[in-house]
Every structure is written in structure tokens, then in C-alpha cells.
Design a protein around this motif. Structure first.
Motif, PDB file in Angstrom:
ATOM      1  N   GLU A   6       0.836  -1.204   0.000  1.00  0.00           N
ATOM      2  CA  GLU A   6       0.000   0.000   0.000  1.00  0.00           C
ATOM      3  C   GLU A   6       0.870   1.253   0.000  1.00  0.00           C
ATOM      4  O   GLU A   6       1.989   1.248   0.512  1.00  0.00           O
ATOM      5  N   LEU A  20      -5.348   6.220  -2.008  1.00  0.00           N
ATOM      6  CA  LEU A  20      -4.494   5.098  -1.650  1.00  0.00           C
ATOM      7  C   LEU A  20      -4.306   4.187  -2.851  1.00  0.00           C
ATOM      8  O   LEU A  20      -5.215   4.040  -3.675  1.00  0.00           O
ATOM      9  N   SER A  21      -3.148   3.558  -2.908  1.00  0.00           N
ATOM     10  CA  SER A  21      -2.858   2.565  -3.937  1.00  0.00           C
ATOM     11  C   SER A  21      -2.363   1.291  -3.282  1.00  0.00           C
ATOM     12  O   SER A  21      -1.780   1.330  -2.183  1.00  0.00           O
ATOM     13  N   CYS A  22      -2.576   0.192  -3.960  1.00  0.00           N
ATOM     14  CA  CYS A  22      -2.086  -1.109  -3.494  1.00  0.00           C
ATOM     15  C   CYS A  22      -1.642  -1.885  -4.721  1.00  0.00           C
ATOM     16  O   CYS A  22      -2.462  -2.202  -5.580  1.00  0.00           O
ATOM     17  N   TRP A  36     -10.454  -3.116   0.691  1.00  0.00           N
ATOM     18  CA  TRP A  36      -9.769  -2.179   1.586  1.00  0.00           C
ATOM     19  C   TRP A  36     -10.394  -2.324   2.973  1.00  0.00           C
ATOM     20  O   TRP A  36     -11.623  -2.352   3.115  1.00  0.00           O
ATOM     21  N   THR A  77      -2.995  -3.122  -9.785  1.00  0.00           N
ATOM     22  CA  THR A  77      -3.092  -2.082  -8.760  1.00  0.00           C
ATOM     23  C   THR A  77      -4.530  -1.803  -8.381  1.00  0.00           C
ATOM     24  O   THR A  77      -5.418  -1.737  -9.237  1.00  0.00           O
ATOM     25  N   TYR A  93      -4.890   1.723   7.039  1.00  0.00           N
ATOM     26  CA  TYR A  93      -5.654   1.154   5.934  1.00  0.00           C
ATOM     27  C   TYR A  93      -4.859   0.016   5.288  1.00  0.00           C
ATOM     28  O   TYR A  93      -3.662   0.178   4.991  1.00  0.00           O
ATOM     29  N   TYR A  94      -5.560  -1.089   5.066  1.00  0.00           N
ATOM     30  CA  TYR A  94      -4.941  -2.287   4.506  1.00  0.00           C
ATOM     31  C   TYR A  94      -5.673  -2.705   3.234  1.00  0.00           C
ATOM     32  O   TYR A  94      -6.898  -2.609   3.173  1.00  0.00           O
ATOM     33  N   CYS A  95      -4.935  -3.218   2.269  1.00  0.00           N
ATOM     34  CA  CYS A  95      -5.587  -3.881   1.147  1.00  0.00           C
ATOM     35  C   CYS A  95      -5.448  -5.389   1.347  1.00  0.00           C
ATOM     36  O   CYS A  95      -4.529  -5.863   2.037  1.00  0.00           O
ATOM     37  N   GLY A 113      -1.705  -6.628   2.810  1.00  0.00           N
ATOM     38  CA  GLY A 113      -0.568  -5.729   2.801  1.00  0.00           C
ATOM     39  C   GLY A 113      -0.193  -5.332   4.221  1.00  0.00           C
ATOM     40  O   GLY A 113      -0.829  -5.761   5.194  1.00  0.00           O
ATOM     41  N   THR A 116      -1.109   1.330   5.383  1.00  0.00           N
ATOM     42  CA  THR A 116      -0.664   2.714   5.238  1.00  0.00           C
ATOM     43  C   THR A 116      -1.539   3.581   6.138  1.00  0.00           C
ATOM     44  O   THR A 116      -2.757   3.408   6.188  1.00  0.00           O
TER      45      THR A 116
END
Length: 122
Positions: A6, A20-22, A36, A77, A93-95, A113, A116
Motif C-alpha cells: 500500500e 491510496l494505492s495497493c 480495503w 493495482t 488502511y490495509y488492502c 498488505g 498505510t
């Protein structure tokens, strides 16, 4: 080796936005439902949004109309656009990935992940 990484967290004032990106590696990304989640210390991890393999989406009531989940299978992504942020959105925050996209139960998700941090100040 499966990795979900993340990025995009940070500090923002209430009413602001973050994206946010993962990025996933080691899995056939397009075959997985992606979600998420967020967690604050002392509380259970809660589902925020998930996106099915076909692109359909589901949101927690607390973020409907403010957050948008999306995915780019060509880039492996996952994204979470967060608008109109509130102090209560403050969390790690987790993916996560699962083959079976039927719930926000954390134990249904296989890969995670590291998280973040998102901090929203009033």
C-alpha cells in the motif's frame, strides 16, 4: 511470493482527500476480489470497500458517497479515492485479496498488505 504494498497514506485536514494505492505481485491479480480495510488500535479491523473480479463494488455504509474503490488489472493495482474525509476515518488502511468476494469478514481474505496510515485532523 505474494506481496501487496500500500501507499498514499498521510495526514490531511477534515474535508480533504487522499488516494491510496495497493500494488500486487505474485498472484493472478485479475482473478481476485480486492478489498480495503481499516483498523484503529483497540478495535476490530473493518471492511471499507471491495471490488469484485467483474468490477462491481460494495461499500461500508460509513463511506458510501465519499470513497471510491477501483482497480487497474493491467497494472495489478487497487485504488481507494477518499473524499470529504472525517476525523473518524483516521486509521491504518490495509488492502487484501480473496478468491471469494462475499463479505467483509477479514478471515475471508487470504493475502494482506502491511498497511498505510491515514490521519484526518479536525
Amino acid at each position: 511470493q505474494v506481496q501487496l504494498v500500500e501507499s498514499g497514506g498521510g495526514s490531511v485536514q477534515a474535508g480533504g482527500s487522499l488516494k491510496l494505492s495497493c500494488t500486487a505481485s505474485g498472484i493472478s491479480y485479475a482473478r481476485y476480489c480486492m478489498g480495503w480495510f481499516r483498523q484503529v488500535p483497540g478495535k476490530e479491523r473493518e471492511g471499507v470497500a471491495r471490488i469484485h473480479q467483474d468490477g462491481s463494488t460494495t461499500y461500508a455504509d460509513s463511506v458510501k458517497g465519499r470513497f471510491t474503490i477501483s482497480r487497474d488489472n493491467a497494472k495489478n493495482t487497487l485504488y481507494l479515492q477518499m473524499n470529504s474525509l472525517k476525523p473518524e476515518d483516521t486509521a491504518m488502511y490495509y488492502c487484501a485479496a480473496t478468491a471469494y468476494c462475499y463479505s467483509f469478514r477479514p478471515d475471508a481474505y487470504v493475502y494482506w498488505g502491511q498497511g498505510t496510515q491515514v490521519t484526518v485532523s479536525s
